[in-house]
Write a protein that holds these residues in place. Structure first.
Motif, PDB file in Angstrom:
ATOM      1  N   GLY A  53     -67.514  15.022  35.625  1.00 38.18           N
ATOM      2  CA  GLY A  53     -68.918  15.147  35.307  1.00 38.18           C
ATOM      3  C   GLY A  53     -69.500  14.158  34.327  1.00 38.18           C
ATOM      4  N   ARG A  54     -68.643  13.379  33.643  1.00 41.58           N
ATOM      5  CA  ARG A  54     -69.176  12.374  32.735  1.00 41.58           C
ATOM      6  C   ARG A  54     -68.145  11.289  32.462  1.00 41.58           C
ATOM      7  N   GLU A  55     -68.587  10.266  31.774  1.00 44.28           N
ATOM      8  CA  GLU A  55     -67.752   9.079  31.541  1.00 44.28           C
ATOM      9  C   GLU A  55     -67.123   9.070  30.161  1.00 44.28           C
ATOM     10  N   TRP A  56     -67.131  10.171  29.466  1.00 47.65           N
ATOM     11  CA  TRP A  56     -66.563  10.254  28.120  1.00 47.65           C
ATOM     12  C   TRP A  56     -66.019  11.658  27.910  1.00 47.65           C
ATOM     13  N   ALA A  57     -65.296  11.823  26.801  1.00 46.05           N
ATOM     14  CA  ALA A  57     -64.793  13.149  26.425  1.00 46.05           C
ATOM     15  C   ALA A  57     -64.789  13.246  24.904  1.00 46.05           C
ATOM     16  N   SER A  58     -64.832  14.452  24.413  1.00 43.36           N
ATOM     17  CA  SER A  58     -64.733  14.671  22.961  1.00 43.36           C
ATOM     18  C   SER A  58     -63.260  14.670  22.561  1.00 43.36           C
ATOM     19  N   VAL A  59     -63.025  14.553  21.269  1.00 43.32           N
ATOM     20  CA  VAL A  59     -61.653  14.595  20.764  1.00 43.32           C
ATOM     21  C   VAL A  59     -60.998  15.929  21.133  1.00 43.32           C
ATOM     22  N   GLY A  60     -61.739  17.011  20.973  1.00 38.75           N
ATOM     23  CA  GLY A  60     -61.196  18.336  21.297  1.00 38.75           C
ATOM     24  C   GLY A  60     -60.833  18.474  22.771  1.00 38.75           C
ATOM     25  N   GLU A  61     -61.682  17.938  23.640  1.00 36.64           N
ATOM     26  CA  GLU A  61     -61.393  17.997  25.074  1.00 36.64           C
ATOM     27  C   GLU A  61     -60.148  17.173  25.409  1.00 36.64           C
ATOM     28  N   LEU A  62     -60.017  16.023  24.773  1.00 36.91           N
ATOM     29  CA  LEU A  62     -58.836  15.191  25.016  1.00 36.91           C
ATOM     30  C   LEU A  62     -57.580  15.858  24.471  1.00 36.91           C
ATOM     31  N   ALA A  63     -57.687  16.494  23.313  1.00 37.02           N
ATOM     32  CA  ALA A  63     -56.535  17.211  22.748  1.00 37.02           C
ATOM     33  C   ALA A  63     -56.079  18.305  23.706  1.00 37.02           C
ATOM     34  N   GLU A  64     -57.025  19.014  24.304  1.00 38.97           N
ATOM     35  CA  GLU A  64     -56.680  20.059  25.277  1.00 38.97           C
ATOM     36  C   GLU A  64     -55.986  19.459  26.488  1.00 38.97           C
ATOM     37  N   ARG A  65     -56.543  18.391  27.035  1.00 40.31           N
ATOM     38  CA  ARG A  65     -55.941  17.753  28.208  1.00 40.31           C
ATOM     39  C   ARG A  65     -54.535  17.252  27.913  1.00 40.31           C
ATOM     40  N   LEU A  66     -54.331  16.734  26.702  1.00 45.34           N
ATOM     41  CA  LEU A  66     -53.023  16.193  26.317  1.00 45.34           C
ATOM     42  C   LEU A  66     -52.083  17.284  25.809  1.00 45.34           C
ATOM     43  N   GLN A  67     -52.635  18.489  25.613  1.00 43.79           N
ATOM     44  CA  GLN A  67     -51.873  19.589  25.022  1.00 43.79           C
ATOM     45  C   GLN A  67     -51.284  19.144  23.687  1.00 43.79           C
ATOM     46  N   ALA A  68     -52.152  18.550  22.865  1.00 43.04           N
ATOM     47  CA  ALA A  68     -51.746  17.994  21.571  1.00 43.04           C
ATOM     48  C   ALA A  68     -52.628  18.574  20.472  1.00 43.04           C
ATOM     49  N   LYS A  69     -52.185  18.421  19.241  1.00 47.11           N
ATOM     50  CA  LYS A  69     -52.968  18.836  18.085  1.00 47.11           C
ATOM     51  C   LYS A  69     -54.133  17.869  17.892  1.00 47.11           C
ATOM     52  N   HIS A  70     -55.199  18.366  17.292  1.00 49.46           N
ATOM     53  CA  HIS A  70     -56.399  17.570  17.065  1.00 49.46           C
ATOM     54  C   HIS A  70     -56.076  16.305  16.263  1.00 49.46           C
ATOM     55  N   HIS A  71     -55.337  16.462  15.161  1.00 47.32           N
ATOM     56  CA  HIS A  71     -55.059  15.294  14.313  1.00 47.32           C
ATOM     57  C   HIS A  71     -54.176  14.268  15.026  1.00 47.32           C
ATOM     58  N   GLY A  72     -53.284  14.719  15.883  1.00 47.85           N
ATOM     59  CA  GLY A  72     -52.452  13.793  16.661  1.00 47.85           C
ATOM     60  C   GLY A  72     -53.286  13.032  17.681  1.00 47.85           C
ATOM     61  N   THR A  73     -54.262  13.714  18.266  1.00 48.87           N
ATOM     62  CA  THR A  73     -55.151  13.068  19.228  1.00 48.87           C
ATOM     63  C   THR A  73     -56.027  12.038  18.527  1.00 48.87           C
ATOM     64  N   VAL A  74     -56.495  12.353  17.330  1.00 51.39           N
ATOM     65  CA  VAL A  74     -57.288  11.390  16.554  1.00 51.39           C
ATOM     66  C   VAL A  74     -56.459  10.130  16.288  1.00 51.39           C
ATOM     67  N   ALA A  75     -55.201  10.296  15.904  1.00 50.39           N
ATOM     68  CA  ALA A  75     -54.333   9.139  15.641  1.00 50.39           C
ATOM     69  C   ALA A  75     -54.120   8.321  16.922  1.00 50.39           C
TER      70      ALA A  75
END
Length: 137
Positions: A53-75
């Motif tokens: 539905g779009r060409e971007w994602a939020s950090v939280g959405e990416l963390a969910e997709r990666l099944q990772a912690k928020h701070h790890g996704t930020v890094a």
């Protein structure tokens, strides 16, 4: 033994599935490394390319997709940003939200790597006769 106890065949199926999945992941890791990316960097790019539905994602959405912690996704985003693969942009709708966008270099690299995954995806599709899955080229 209860009625829902697993049989030898259940364990064999699960073992076979995990083996095939591990083979796919190992091949994917090798493909990513040949292109100078870690598997997680590729997954981040892939999720941005494939976000519905779009060409971007939020950090939280990416963390969910990666099944990772928020701070790890930020890094991870930091490292991809340093490589010129993605960039952060403030949301136009909500200034508190940061959008992660794929840059042309990241999109091109992710597309090239995804193309090399197609033969193994076809193999998995045939191996497991996955109904409803789209045909892989």
């Amino acid at each position: 033994m209860s009625d829902d106890a697993l049989t030898k065949q259940d364990f064999q199926r699960l073992s076979h599935f995990r083996y095939q999945l591990r083979c796919f992941l190992r091949q994917s890791e090798d493909i990513c490394r040949r292109h100078g990316l870690t598997p997680l960097q590729y997954q981040l790019l892939l999720h941005l390319l494939g976000f519905e539905g779009r060409e971007w994602a939020s950090v939280g959405e990416l963390a969910e997709r990666l099944q990772a912690k928020h701070h790890g996704t930020v890094a991870l985003i930091d490292r991809c940003e340093q490589l010129g693969l993605v960039e952060r942009r403030p949301s136009h709708e909500d200034r508190r939200c940061i959008e992660v966008h794929l840059l042309p270099r990241g999109a091109e690299l992710a597309s090239r790597i995804a193309e090399q995954h197609q033969p193994e995806l076809r193999h998995l599709q045939e191996e497991f006769c996955l109904p409803g899955w789209p045909e892989f080229r």
